[in-house]
Enzyme design. Structure first.
Site, mmCIF file in Angstrom:
data_model
loop_
_atom_site.group_PDB
_atom_site.id
_atom_site.type_symbol
_atom_site.label_atom_id
_atom_site.label_comp_id
_atom_site.label_asym_id
_atom_site.label_seq_id
_atom_site.Cartn_x
_atom_site.Cartn_y
_atom_site.Cartn_z
ATOM 1 N N ASP A 1 0.794 -1.250 0.000
ATOM 2 C CA ASP A 1 0.000 0.000 0.000
ATOM 3 C C ASP A 1 0.827 1.302 0.000
ATOM 4 O O ASP A 1 0.535 2.230 0.776
ATOM 5 C CB ASP A 1 -0.949 0.016 1.217
ATOM 6 C CG ASP A 1 -1.974 -1.116 1.199
ATOM 7 O OD1 ASP A 1 -1.949 -1.917 0.257
ATOM 8 O OD2 ASP A 1 -2.782 -1.200 2.141
ATOM 9 N N HIS B 1 -10.618 7.123 1.795
ATOM 10 C CA HIS B 1 -9.259 6.996 1.258
ATOM 11 C C HIS B 1 -9.209 5.916 0.184
ATOM 12 O O HIS B 1 -10.058 5.022 0.151
ATOM 13 C CB HIS B 1 -8.261 6.647 2.386
ATOM 14 C CG HIS B 1 -8.503 5.293 2.983
ATOM 15 N ND1 HIS B 1 -9.483 5.069 3.926
ATOM 16 C CD2 HIS B 1 -7.932 4.091 2.738
ATOM 17 C CE1 HIS B 1 -9.489 3.786 4.254
ATOM 18 N NE2 HIS B 1 -8.568 3.156 3.548
ATOM 19 N N CYS C 1 -1.949 -2.656 7.722
ATOM 20 C CA CYS C 1 -1.873 -3.612 6.614
ATOM 21 C C CYS C 1 -0.602 -4.458 6.637
ATOM 22 O O CYS C 1 -0.649 -5.647 6.310
ATOM 23 C CB CYS C 1 -2.071 -2.897 5.291
ATOM 24 S SG CYS C 1 -3.790 -2.322 5.138
ATOM 25 N N ASP D 1 -4.592 -0.719 -1.627
ATOM 26 C CA ASP D 1 -5.869 -0.577 -0.950
ATOM 27 C C ASP D 1 -6.800 0.035 -2.007
ATOM 28 O O ASP D 1 -6.430 1.044 -2.633
ATOM 29 C CB ASP D 1 -5.660 0.368 0.246
ATOM 30 C CG ASP D 1 -6.587 0.106 1.407
ATOM 31 O OD1 ASP D 1 -6.918 -1.067 1.681
ATOM 32 O OD2 ASP D 1 -6.997 1.098 2.053
ATOM 33 N N LYS E 1 -7.079 -4.946 -2.887
ATOM 34 C CA LYS E 1 -7.847 -5.491 -1.757
ATOM 35 C C LYS E 1 -8.729 -4.398 -1.168
ATOM 36 O O LYS E 1 -8.456 -3.217 -1.371
ATOM 37 C CB LYS E 1 -6.884 -6.032 -0.695
ATOM 38 C CG LYS E 1 -5.995 -4.934 -0.139
ATOM 39 C CD LYS E 1 -4.963 -5.457 0.806
ATOM 40 C CE LYS E 1 -4.085 -4.328 1.286
ATOM 41 N NZ LYS E 1 -4.774 -3.288 2.055
ATOM 42 N N HIS F 1 -17.343 3.048 0.945
ATOM 43 C CA HIS F 1 -16.902 1.813 1.620
ATOM 44 C C HIS F 1 -17.276 1.842 3.097
ATOM 45 O O HIS F 1 -17.220 2.903 3.742
ATOM 46 C CB HIS F 1 -15.376 1.665 1.466
ATOM 47 C CG HIS F 1 -14.879 0.316 1.864
ATOM 48 N ND1 HIS F 1 -14.248 0.075 3.064
ATOM 49 C CD2 HIS F 1 -14.948 -0.873 1.221
ATOM 50 C CE1 HIS F 1 -13.947 -1.213 3.124
ATOM 51 N NE2 HIS F 1 -14.354 -1.811 2.036
HETATM 52 C C1 VGL Z 1 -4.584 0.793 5.776
HETATM 53 C C2 VGL Z 1 -6.093 1.748 7.193
HETATM 54 C C3 VGL Z 1 -7.099 1.626 6.261
HETATM 55 C C4 VGL Z 1 -3.165 0.353 5.534
HETATM 56 C C5 VGL Z 1 -5.581 0.638 4.826
HETATM 57 O O1 VGL Z 1 -2.760 0.247 4.363
HETATM 58 O O2 VGL Z 1 -2.460 0.127 6.541
HETATM 59 N N1 VGL Z 1 -4.856 1.340 6.960
HETATM 60 N N2 VGL Z 1 -6.833 1.065 5.086
HETATM 61 ZN ZN ZN Z 2 -8.329 1.126 3.539
#
Ligand code: VGL
Ligand code: ZN
Length: 200
Positions: free
Chosen positions: A9, A82, A152, A47, A107, A53
């Site tokens: 990510d 996001h 993540c 992400d 994902k 969402h």
């Molecule tokens: C993530 C919060 C929400 C990450 C993704 O990539 O760590 N954190 N979505």
């Molecule tokens: Zn996310």
């Protein structure tokens, strides 16, 4: 033993100026780019949420970002909107060398369930397909880098260890959100799962 680099990510929304900026998120780019040539298998994750969402605080009346809610699959942190599919925030950071990617895995694309881990959605049972990909490429060992260490990266590392991969996390190429001590908790949990942490 075939080793894969899993780059988690590294997207605009998780870097300074983004919707869910991780402090120092862009500082890890040179270290990640420098590592890519050392690995025979390279996987990048994104992400990748639809608008609206269910992990977005904006979808929960009276809730603010970073508060908790109960979902059918357990507790969920609510986030600012996001990484919306196709948006600039969801794009990889412009300085990340993405041409060497063998696989780009997305994902979090189902509205009703979040997916921190690159292996399973947040119900911890719905697979993303990454395990099968890695096994069919003969991968047994993983190095994880990216954002965010305590979400993540953490979930991906623990799932990978549970699946039987040898897992290392290079903390010098990760940065954390660190909500209420979540970084310390994540590091403890990863170690307990048998993940090797280095580079701190
Ligand atoms: C993530 C919060 C929400 C990450 C993704 O990539 O760590 N954190 N979505
Ligand atoms: Zn996310």
């Amino acid at each position: 033993m075939t080793q894969a680099l899993i780059v988690i990510d590294v997207q605009n929304d998780f870097c300074p100026g983004g919707a869910l900026a991780v402090p120092g998120g862009d500082e890890i780019l040179p270290a990640i780019n420098a590592k890519l040539p050392d690995f025979p298998v390279r996987v990048f994750t994104q992400d990748w949420h639809p608008a609206g969402h269910s992990s977005f605080a904006s979808q929960h009346a009276g809730k603010n970002p970073f508060e908790l809610t109960e979902m059918p699959y357990g507790q969920q942190v609510l986030w600012p909107d996001h990484c919306i599919q196709g948006s600039d925030g969801a794009a990889f950071h412009a300085e990340l060398l993405t041409d060497p990617a063998d696989l780009i895995l997305r994902k979090g694309f189902r509205r009703e369930i979040d997916s921190y881990s690159a292996f399973f959605e947040n119900d911890r049972t719905t697979p993303t397909g990454l395990e099968g990909y890695l096994r069919s490429r003969g991968v047994e060992s993983l190095v994880l880098v990216g954002l965010a260490t305590d979400f993540c990266v953490n979930y991906s590392a623990i799932d990978a260890a549970r699946l039987g991969f040898a897992v290392q996390v290079d903390l010098s190429a990760c940065r954390a959100i660190d909500l209420d001590g979540s970084l310390a908790t994540a590091c403890k949990g990863m170690k307990a799962a048998g993940v090797t942490l280095f580079g701190s």
